[in-house]
Design an enzyme around this catalytic site. Structure first.
Site, short mmCIF file in Angstrom:
data_model
loop_
_atom_site.label_atom_id
_atom_site.label_comp_id
_atom_site.label_asym_id
_atom_site.label_seq_id
_atom_site.Cartn_x
_atom_site.Cartn_y
_atom_site.Cartn_z
N LYS A 118 0.82 -1.22 0.00
CA LYS A 118 0.00 0.00 0.00
C LYS A 118 0.85 1.26 0.00
O LYS A 118 0.45 2.27 -0.59
CB LYS A 118 -0.96 0.01 1.19
CG LYS A 118 -2.12 -0.95 0.99
CD LYS A 118 -3.24 -0.73 1.96
CE LYS A 118 -4.43 -1.57 1.57
NZ LYS A 118 -5.33 -1.83 2.68
N LYS A 210 -4.82 -9.15 -6.32
CA LYS A 210 -6.03 -9.31 -5.52
C LYS A 210 -7.12 -8.32 -5.98
O LYS A 210 -6.82 -7.18 -6.29
CB LYS A 210 -5.66 -9.01 -4.06
CG LYS A 210 -6.80 -8.99 -3.08
CD LYS A 210 -6.30 -8.71 -1.67
CE LYS A 210 -6.57 -7.27 -1.21
NZ LYS A 210 -7.97 -6.92 -1.01
N LYS A 213 -10.64 -2.84 -3.26
CA LYS A 213 -11.47 -1.64 -3.30
C LYS A 213 -10.73 -0.49 -3.95
O LYS A 213 -11.34 0.37 -4.56
CB LYS A 213 -11.80 -1.20 -1.87
CG LYS A 213 -12.63 -2.17 -1.09
CD LYS A 213 -13.11 -1.46 0.16
CE LYS A 213 -13.65 -2.41 1.19
NZ LYS A 213 -12.86 -2.41 2.41
P1 ATP Z 1 -8.43 -2.15 0.92
O1 ATP Z 1 -7.84 -2.23 -0.46
O2 ATP Z 1 -8.92 -0.78 1.30
O3 ATP Z 1 -7.55 -2.79 1.98
P2 ATP Z 1 -9.98 -4.57 0.82
O4 ATP Z 1 -10.74 -4.91 -0.38
O5 ATP Z 1 -8.71 -5.32 1.10
O6 ATP Z 1 -9.76 -3.00 0.84
P3 ATP Z 1 -10.68 -4.77 3.63
O7 ATP Z 1 -11.73 -3.97 4.29
O8 ATP Z 1 -9.26 -4.43 3.88
O9 ATP Z 1 -10.97 -4.75 2.05
O10 ATP Z 1 -10.89 -6.30 3.98
C1 ATP Z 1 -12.12 -6.83 4.50
C2 ATP Z 1 -12.08 -8.34 4.45
O11 ATP Z 1 -12.18 -8.77 3.08
C3 ATP Z 1 -10.79 -8.97 4.99
O12 ATP Z 1 -11.12 -10.14 5.72
C4 ATP Z 1 -10.01 -9.32 3.76
O13 ATP Z 1 -9.12 -10.40 3.98
C5 ATP Z 1 -11.13 -9.70 2.81
N1 ATP Z 1 -10.74 -9.52 1.42
C6 ATP Z 1 -10.33 -8.37 0.83
N2 ATP Z 1 -10.07 -8.56 -0.46
C7 ATP Z 1 -10.30 -9.87 -0.71
C8 ATP Z 1 -10.20 -10.69 -1.87
N3 ATP Z 1 -9.80 -10.17 -3.03
N4 ATP Z 1 -10.52 -12.00 -1.77
C9 ATP Z 1 -10.92 -12.54 -0.59
N5 ATP Z 1 -11.02 -11.82 0.54
C10 ATP Z 1 -10.72 -10.50 0.50
MG MG Z 2 -7.52 -4.80 2.77
#
Ligand code: ATP
Ligand code: MG
Length: 348
Positions: A118, A210, A213
């Site tokens: 990040k 991955k 968001k």
């Molecule tokens: P950011 O990029 O802001 O970190 P994020 O998509 O990783 O956003 P988080 O809020 O950090 O979302 O994560 C929330 C939950 O979703 C966590 O348990 C994380 O492991 C899971 N998660 C995030 N992205 C994925 C993905 N691509 N596949 C499976 N699980 C995910």
């Molecule tokens: Mg995350």
């Protein structure tokens, strides 16, 4: 001393809730309600570790927080039987995080890949909060002395760090923990629950990244707020390779995009990759994508409609969060009182 089994997990209100969050986390949260007492948090303090453009600033934060809450409720989390709240309403998270800032070592945090990913090349300009993020995450879990934490694969390293922090605290303060009647450990070593076909949903544009968001391309992810047309278009445009689908799982090796789409299908249909390939082995992507569109739209449309209904009633969502925060705080305050005794703080 045997600790009560308890689940804790959270999602950041950083906008663009996507299929990875749903399959990797929220679906698991729902299933665990049968067996455990669960605490599900909208981790708004964590959102602030990223640039304001990502968490939406003072106007976006509230709506993003309500959107994650709506997704929890629409997916089937019961806020009466369990606890749903936003992190900033329970100040004990921040309080314990400070103590953990002093337990965790610089070297431990320096190895965290999320920070490296990040912060990117501009590390000097990353927030200090982004670096200490895993200490706050450990506090989120351990302020409830939670024993099980459902997360996606990307959070595995942070969970290991939470265990290291719990263990170091238990060791460093061992004598005091015993003297205060807690036996030989105060914090449990929380166990990650990372299971199923979609623990790491990948970007639809690049099977080695991955789904996230914060990806600049909206075509990289399926948002939980996407309508049927958007879902169909994104899946149709998803990157693939020219080969038909293999008949066995081994044939997915070195085919990240194929593996990802088959994994998504398996998770949505609540089955395995092997089962999906038993049905679609030999098929062209055009046929498989059409089936995947039907399945995805069928699963997400009711969720989407219920989220919209809930978001239209912010007063109800805020009530759920306030009620959850009150109940969460009862548990957190008890832990902090014990922690203060153990550390030796003079307190009321
Ligand atoms: P950011 O990029 O802001 O970190 P994020 O998509 O990783 O956003 P988080 O809020 O950090 O979302 O994560 C929330 C939950 O979703 C966590 O348990 C994380 O492991 C899971 N998660 C995030 N992205 C994925 C993905 N691509 N596949 C499976 N699980 C995910
Ligand atoms: Mg995350």
């Amino acid at each position: 001393m045997a600790l009560k089994e308890r689940v804790f997990s959270g999602v950041q209100p950083t906008g663009n809730l996507h299929l990875g969050n749903y399959l990797g986390a929220i679906v698991k949260f729902v299933a665990l309600q049968e067996r455990y007492d669960c605490i599900y948090c909208v981790v708004d303090l964590h959102a602030l570790t990223q640039p304001m453009s990502i968490w939406g600033g003072p106007t976006g934060l509230a709506s993003n927080t309500r959107e994650v809450t709506a997704a929890y409720l629409a997916a089937g989390i019961d806020p009466k039987k369990h606890i749903v709240f936003n992190q900033s309403q329970v100040h004990e998270h921040s309080e314990l995080a400070w103590i953990f800032n002093c337990v965790a070592r610089m070297g431990w945090l320096g190895r965290m890949t999320q920070f490296k990913d990040k912060a990117g090349k501009d590390r000097e300009n990353a927030s200090v909060g982004l670096f200490t993020y895993p200490n706050l995450m450990a506090a989120d879990i351990l302020v409830y002395r939670a024993t099980h934490v459902p997360v996606g694969e990307d959070q595995k390293q942070h969970l290991e760090l939470s265990r290291d922090i719990a263990q170091k605290f238990n060791n460093d303060f061992g004598t005091s923990i015993l003297a205060h009647g807690h036996g030989d450990t105060f914090f449990p070593l929380p166990e990650p629950l990372i299971r199923g076909a979609a623990t790491r949903v990948m970007s639809l544009r690049d099977g080695t990244k991955k789904m996230s968001k914060s990806d600049a391309s909206d075509y990289s992810r399926i948002n939980l707020t996407d309508d049927a047309d958007a879902i169909a278009q994104k899946i149709r445009k998803a990157k693939t390779d020219p080969e038909p689908l293999p008949h066995e799982e081994k044939g997915l090796e070195h085919r990240p995009e194929a593996d990802n789409l088959v994994g998504i299908y398996a998770a949505l249909a609540d089955t395995s990759r092997a089962q999906v390939l038993a049905q679609f082995g030999g098929a062209q992507f055009s046929a498989f994508k059409a089936a995947l569109i039907d399945l995805t739209v069928g699963k997400l449309a009711p969720l989407n409609a219920e989220m919209r209904r809930l978001i239209a009633d912010p007063a109800y969502i805020d009530h759920v969060l306030a009620d959850g925060a009150l109940r969460a705080q009862r548990i957190a305050a008890e832990t902090m009182k014990a922690v203060k005794d153990i550390v030796g703080f003079v307190h009321r």
